[in-house]
Write a protein that holds these residues in place. Structure first.
Motif, PDB file in Angstrom:
ATOM      1  N   LEU A   6       0.686  -1.297  -0.076  1.00  0.00           N
ATOM      2  CA  LEU A   6       0.105  -0.189  -0.214  1.00  0.00           C
ATOM      3  C   LEU A   6       1.410   1.480  -0.149  1.00  0.00           C
ATOM      4  CD1 LEU A   6      -3.406   1.010   1.610  1.00  0.00           C
ATOM      5  CD2 LEU A   6      -1.433   1.562   2.218  1.00  0.00           C
ATOM      6  N   TYR A   7       0.796   2.076  -0.649  1.00  0.00           N
ATOM      7  CA  TYR A   7       0.845   3.451  -1.024  1.00  0.00           C
ATOM      8  C   TYR A   7       0.936   4.832  -0.726  1.00  0.00           C
ATOM      9  CZ  TYR A   7       4.620   0.578  -3.927  1.00  0.00           C
ATOM     10  OH  TYR A   7       5.665  -0.316  -4.061  1.00  0.00           O
ATOM     11  N   CYS A   8       1.158   5.111   0.063  1.00  0.00           N
ATOM     12  CA  CYS A   8      -0.115   6.520   0.407  1.00  0.00           C
ATOM     13  C   CYS A   8       1.083   7.529  -1.118  1.00  0.00           C
ATOM     14  CB  CYS A   8       0.522   6.606   2.089  1.00  0.00           C
ATOM     15  SG  CYS A   8      -0.068   5.729   3.481  1.00  0.00           S
ATOM     16  N   LEU A   9       0.001   8.656  -0.943  1.00  0.00           N
ATOM     17  CA  LEU A   9       0.402   9.316  -1.642  1.00  0.00           C
ATOM     18  C   LEU A   9       0.867  10.923  -1.222  1.00  0.00           C
ATOM     19  CD1 LEU A   9      -1.870   8.003  -4.381  1.00  0.00           C
ATOM     20  CD2 LEU A   9       0.862   7.327  -4.127  1.00  0.00           C
ATOM     21  N   ARG A  10       1.131  11.595  -1.649  1.00  0.00           N
ATOM     22  CA  ARG A  10       0.846  12.910  -1.304  1.00  0.00           C
ATOM     23  C   ARG A  10       0.053  13.904  -1.981  1.00  0.00           C
ATOM     24  NH1 ARG A  10       5.655  14.031   1.711  1.00  0.00           N
ATOM     25  NH2 ARG A  10       7.585  12.739   0.870  1.00  0.00           N
ATOM     26  N   ALA A  11      -0.063  14.693  -2.138  1.00  0.00           N
ATOM     27  CA  ALA A  11      -1.155  16.561  -2.295  1.00  0.00           C
ATOM     28  C   ALA A  11      -0.900  15.797  -4.158  1.00  0.00           C
ATOM     29  CB  ALA A  11      -1.240  17.245  -2.297  1.00  0.00           C
ATOM     30  N   ASP A  12       0.644  15.427  -4.389  1.00  0.00           N
ATOM     31  CA  ASP A  12       1.071  15.728  -6.011  1.00  0.00           C
ATOM     32  C   ASP A  12       0.970  14.664  -6.171  1.00  0.00           C
ATOM     33  OD1 ASP A  12       3.185  14.980  -4.861  1.00  0.00           O
ATOM     34  OD2 ASP A  12       4.389  16.456  -5.162  1.00  0.00           O
ATOM     35  N   GLY A  13       0.790  13.790  -5.562  1.00  0.00           N
ATOM     36  CA  GLY A  13       0.239  12.309  -5.995  1.00  0.00           C
ATOM     37  C   GLY A  13       1.765  11.310  -6.297  1.00  0.00           C
ATOM     38  N   ARG A  14       2.807  11.782  -5.635  1.00  0.00           N
ATOM     39  CA  ARG A  14       4.395  11.244  -5.363  1.00  0.00           C
ATOM     40  C   ARG A  14       3.760  10.271  -4.518  1.00  0.00           C
ATOM     41  NH1 ARG A  14       8.803  14.887  -6.478  1.00  0.00           N
ATOM     42  NH2 ARG A  14      10.151  12.899  -6.408  1.00  0.00           N
ATOM     43  N   ILE A  15       4.566   9.502  -3.859  1.00  0.00           N
ATOM     44  CA  ILE A  15       4.700   8.450  -2.809  1.00  0.00           C
ATOM     45  C   ILE A  15       5.522   8.954  -1.770  1.00  0.00           C
ATOM     46  CG2 ILE A  15       5.433   5.899  -2.186  1.00  0.00           C
ATOM     47  CD1 ILE A  15       5.150   5.049  -4.758  1.00  0.00           C
ATOM     48  N   ALA A  31      -9.479  -4.945   2.397  1.00  0.00           N
ATOM     49  CA  ALA A  31     -10.236  -4.905   3.366  1.00  0.00           C
ATOM     50  C   ALA A  31      -9.399  -4.691   4.641  1.00  0.00           C
ATOM     51  CB  ALA A  31     -10.961  -6.197   4.120  1.00  0.00           C
ATOM     52  N   GLN A  32      -8.211  -5.313   4.453  1.00  0.00           N
ATOM     53  CA  GLN A  32      -6.883  -4.854   5.123  1.00  0.00           C
ATOM     54  C   GLN A  32      -6.127  -3.346   5.456  1.00  0.00           C
ATOM     55  OE1 GLN A  32      -4.050  -8.044   5.722  1.00  0.00           O
ATOM     56  NE2 GLN A  32      -5.810  -9.169   6.185  1.00  0.00           N
ATOM     57  N   ALA A  33      -6.137  -2.711   3.992  1.00  0.00           N
ATOM     58  CA  ALA A  33      -5.765  -1.606   3.526  1.00  0.00           C
ATOM     59  C   ALA A  33      -5.684  -0.625   4.466  1.00  0.00           C
ATOM     60  CB  ALA A  33      -6.332  -0.638   2.751  1.00  0.00           C
ATOM     61  N   VAL A  34      -4.589  -0.006   5.398  1.00  0.00           N
ATOM     62  CA  VAL A  34      -4.896   0.787   6.466  1.00  0.00           C
ATOM     63  C   VAL A  34      -5.468   2.536   5.387  1.00  0.00           C
ATOM     64  CG1 VAL A  34      -2.746  -0.056   7.372  1.00  0.00           C
ATOM     65  CG2 VAL A  34      -1.626   2.022   6.284  1.00  0.00           C
ATOM     66  N   ILE A  35      -6.231   3.636   6.727  1.00  0.00           N
ATOM     67  CA  ILE A  35      -6.018   4.676   6.117  1.00  0.00           C
ATOM     68  C   ILE A  35      -4.738   5.241   6.753  1.00  0.00           C
ATOM     69  CG2 ILE A  35      -7.538   6.429   6.655  1.00  0.00           C
ATOM     70  CD1 ILE A  35      -9.524   4.362   6.116  1.00  0.00           C
ATOM     71  N   CYS A  36      -3.745   5.926   4.810  1.00  0.00           N
ATOM     72  CA  CYS A  36      -3.010   7.187   5.061  1.00  0.00           C
ATOM     73  C   CYS A  36      -3.320   8.055   5.731  1.00  0.00           C
ATOM     74  CB  CYS A  36      -2.538   7.011   4.061  1.00  0.00           C
ATOM     75  SG  CYS A  36      -2.372   5.905   2.500  1.00  0.00           S
TER      76      CYS A  36
END
Length: 61
Positions: A6-15, A31-36
């Protein structure tokens, strides 16, 4: 069990961050994905395959 990322993204779409985890199938991985924490969105990948793009509660710039 299968490996997922799971990649959390910045506002500009970068990881911003990466979380590795295992799940029995795609439904379990979703279902297991965490909320960034920053709320801009995330992508779930299994190997070279993008399983899902999750939209956060903030709009991207």
């Amino acid at each position: 069990m299968q490996d997922y990322r799971l990649y959390c993204l910045r506002a500009d779409g970068r990881i911003k961050d990466r979380h590795d985890y295992q799940a029995s199938d795609d439904d379990a991985a979703l279902a297991q994905a965490v909320i960034c924490p920053d709320g801009f969105g995330a992508e779930i990948w299994q190997g070279p395959r993008r399983l899902a793009s999750l939209t956060g509660n903030r709009q991207r710039a």
